[in-house]
Motif scaffolding. Structure first.
Motif, PDB file in Angstrom:
ATOM      1  N   GLU A 205     -10.538  -0.514   3.192  1.00 34.02           N
ATOM      2  CA  GLU A 205     -10.537   1.114   3.370  1.00 34.02           C
ATOM      3  C   GLU A 205      -9.026   1.508   3.673  1.00 34.02           C
ATOM      4  O   GLU A 205      -8.768   2.626   3.321  1.00 34.02           O
ATOM      5  N   GLN A 206      -8.347   0.659   4.561  1.00 37.80           N
ATOM      6  CA  GLN A 206      -6.961   0.871   4.871  1.00 37.80           C
ATOM      7  C   GLN A 206      -6.128   0.843   3.827  1.00 37.80           C
ATOM      8  O   GLN A 206      -5.040   1.599   3.719  1.00 37.80           O
ATOM      9  N   ALA A 207      -6.204   0.172   2.773  1.00 40.84           N
ATOM     10  CA  ALA A 207      -5.587  -0.072   1.694  1.00 40.84           C
ATOM     11  C   ALA A 207      -5.714   1.145   1.003  1.00 40.84           C
ATOM     12  O   ALA A 207      -4.769   2.009   0.339  1.00 40.84           O
ATOM     13  N   ARG A 208      -6.916   1.594   0.556  1.00 44.60           N
ATOM     14  CA  ARG A 208      -7.197   2.865   0.152  1.00 44.60           C
ATOM     15  C   ARG A 208      -6.423   4.078   1.018  1.00 44.60           C
ATOM     16  O   ARG A 208      -6.050   4.918   0.255  1.00 44.60           O
ATOM     17  N   ALA A 209      -6.617   4.110   2.256  1.00 43.04           N
ATOM     18  CA  ALA A 209      -5.769   5.186   2.994  1.00 43.04           C
ATOM     19  C   ALA A 209      -4.245   5.155   2.529  1.00 43.04           C
ATOM     20  O   ALA A 209      -3.703   6.245   2.479  1.00 43.04           O
ATOM     21  N   ALA A 301       4.017  -4.248   3.847  1.00 43.57           N
ATOM     22  CA  ALA A 301       5.229  -4.147   3.040  1.00 43.57           C
ATOM     23  C   ALA A 301       5.123  -3.365   1.968  1.00 43.57           C
ATOM     24  O   ALA A 301       5.935  -2.657   1.503  1.00 43.57           O
ATOM     25  N   LEU A 302       3.797  -3.122   1.450  1.00 42.46           N
ATOM     26  CA  LEU A 302       3.778  -1.925   0.488  1.00 42.46           C
ATOM     27  C   LEU A 302       3.877  -0.658   0.882  1.00 42.46           C
ATOM     28  O   LEU A 302       4.306   0.097   0.360  1.00 42.46           O
ATOM     29  N   SER A 303       3.534  -0.410   2.234  1.00 40.66           N
ATOM     30  CA  SER A 303       3.639   0.883   2.952  1.00 40.66           C
ATOM     31  C   SER A 303       5.119   1.031   2.977  1.00 40.66           C
ATOM     32  O   SER A 303       5.866   2.406   2.857  1.00 40.66           O
TER      33      SER A 303
END
Ligand code: BES
Ligand code: MN
Ligand code: ZN
Length: 497
Positions: A205-209, A301-303
């Motif tokens: 869910e956090q990745a989706r956010a 890292a992606l963010s």
């Protein structure tokens, strides 16, 4: 938080507070001397009285000195002149910012004496100021029911004095440092959350956010049927003793050319590691909620890549599972088939990280990566070997391992090499499967990496064992946000940004 550079005279700076350094022998730094002169010798008088010994980490807030635009001056001890360098400077800077967060100061200028440019150049100076400020302002996302403490007033930090091209380098450093601090906070928040909240589904869910927040990011989440289709028998074996369903999260940042091979980051996301049937002892078992720190670092890292619009293709893969014992749990002696087709005898269900990673690493192959780096709180043995100071760095590509170690040095988030030679692979021999998931106590951090190496052949791959660095226990228990700074530096260099 706003970060800028400053260049004009320290006495006329329009900020609430200026921060200057004082050495242990009472020697005023250049900026402190300017303040001393403008205020009619106030600082010299104070030091002569012995009121501020200049010890490293100590600070003293002075108010309403004459001759200054700023209402306040914060003295920060730099320790002994002869041992002054990058580390003491960081400590003095952290102490100063931390002291200001306990005051009403809204804007501050950092005017601390800087170490030589060969140990801290303009760019890394700016980066450190922003990173240290971000870290000092970080508040644990606790679940205490009382009133939250008021957030610090500090909203603007200026770094200097610098002008011209140096100011541009500092400004670039400030921008990157600010993004790194925010990414580290992403990692820390996820790490600090308890296992009953931060589950595999929560990570997804956090990745989706994150993907909703940043245009450059796209996300894909594989649920159980998809994981079965991918034949991820090792990852699924770990998950089968838990009521929490597993997830494989794929988060992509497309910042490079369409045909450009991506850097793939793979994170261990064991949201709680009880050990499974090979149950862990009870002491400090709560800290195994941090066993998803590699996954959190990948999302961080992606963010970061998205926030600084990194001109590089980056793929993050997170294997998210919970490791629990129950009637359906995988047992010692069970043999499972990995996505690669290789069979594994699970001799210890507590060596679950490598089982999750081997299928996630195999999945990385389809991206035809330029480099694959996995991050994992993989072994207690790595903590025995390196303590809490360095991540363990291993891999099948010495240049890549060196690249990561160098990034860690520049980012003040260091890693140290461990030898991954073929002898260690022999310890994984099994009588019944292609190999076992453990190789005995000796060289445990290395045999774990030797296991992963079986799944990364033909790819340029490195592994960071972050078991010792990702969190701290004891009274200051909490996520450290490492190795996000190292990863950010690595990605910046890869992108030549
Ligand atoms: N998550 C742990 C590693 C760990 C332990 C990290 C303690 C930080 C502190 C990992 O899954 C694990 O349990 N590893 C075992 C491997 C062993 C069974 C071969 C270990 O290190 O004891
Ligand atoms: Mn384990
Ligand atoms: Zn684990």
């Amino acid at each position: 938080m706003r970060f800028e550079t400053w260049s004009k005279s320290i006495t006329t700076l329009d900020v609430d507070c200026v921060i200057v350094g004082v050495f242990e022998d009472g020697e005023l730094t250049a900026e402190a001397r300017l303040i001393d002169r403008a205020s009619g010798g106030r600082l010299a008088k104070l030091l002569a009285r012995g009121d501020f010994p200049g010890r490293l980490g100590e600070t003293l807030l002075l108010a309403d000195l004459p001759g200054l635009t700023a209402q306040r001056v914060l003295l920060s001890g730099l320790g002994a002149r002869k041992s002054f360098g990058r580390k003491p400077w960081r400590k003095a800077c952290t102490a100063a910012i931390a002291a200001l967060t306990r005051t009403g100061v809204k804007s501050a200028a950092v005017a601390l004496e800087r170490p030589n440019a060969d140990v801290l150049d303009d760019y890394y100076f700016g980066r450190a100021v922003a990173e240290l400020t971000g870290a000092a302002l970080y508040r644990v996302n606790d679940l205490k029911s009382g009133k939250k403490p008021k957030p610090a007033a500090l909203a603007q930090v200026l770094a200097g004095p610098v002008a011209g091209s140096a100011a541009r380098a500092v400004a670039r450093g400030l921008a990157h440092g600010s993004a790194i601090a925010q990414a580290s906070a992403v990692q820390r928040d996820l790490g600090n959350l308890p296992g009953n909240i931060c589950t595999p589904r929560y990570l997804a869910e956090q990745a989706r956010a994150l993907a909703r927040r940043h245009r450059s990011l796209t996300v894909r989440v594989l649920e159980e049927p998809a994981l079965r289709r991918e034949k991820m028998g090792c990852l699924l074996a770990v998950a089968q003793g838990s009521n929490e369903p597993p997830r494989l999260i794929v988060l992509e940042h497309k910042g490079g050319g369409r045909a450009e091979a991506p850097v793939v980051l793979v994170g261990k996301g064991v949201t709680f590691d009880s050990g499974g049937i090979s149950l862990k002892p009870g002491a400090e078992m709560d800290e195994m909620k941090y066993d998803m720190s590699g996954a959190a670092a990948v999302l961080a890292a992606l963010s970061f890549a998205a926030a600084v619009k990194l001109p590089l293709n980056v793929v993050g893969i997170v294997g998210a599972v919970e490791n629990m014992p129950d009637g359906k749990a995988v047992k010692p002696g069970d043999i499972v088939t990995s996505a690669s087709g290789q069979t594994v005898e699970i001799l210890n269900t507590d060596a679950e990280g490598r089982l999750v990673l081997c299928d996630a690493l195999y999945y990385a192959r389809r991206f035809k990566p330029a480099a694959v780096v996995d991050l994992a709180t993989l072994t207690g043995a790595c903590v025995i070997a390196l303590g809490h100071h360095h991540s363990g760095a291993l891999g099948n590509d010495e240049t890549l391992v060196r690249e990561l170690i160098d990034a860690g040095v520049r980012a003040d988030d260091r890693a140290w090499p461990l030898p991954l030679t073929e002898e260690y692979t022999e310890q994984l021999k099994s009588n019944f499967a292609d190999f076992a998931n453990i190789g005995g106590r000796d060289g445990g951090a290395i045999t774990a990496a030797a296991f992963l190496a079986k799944f990364t052949q033909g790819m340029s791959w490195a592994h960071l064992d972050i078991a010792g660095v990702a969190w701290q226990g004891g009274a200051h228990k909490g996520s450290t946000g490492r190795p996000t700074p190292l990863l950010a530096d690595f990605l910046l260099r890869r992108a030549r940004a």
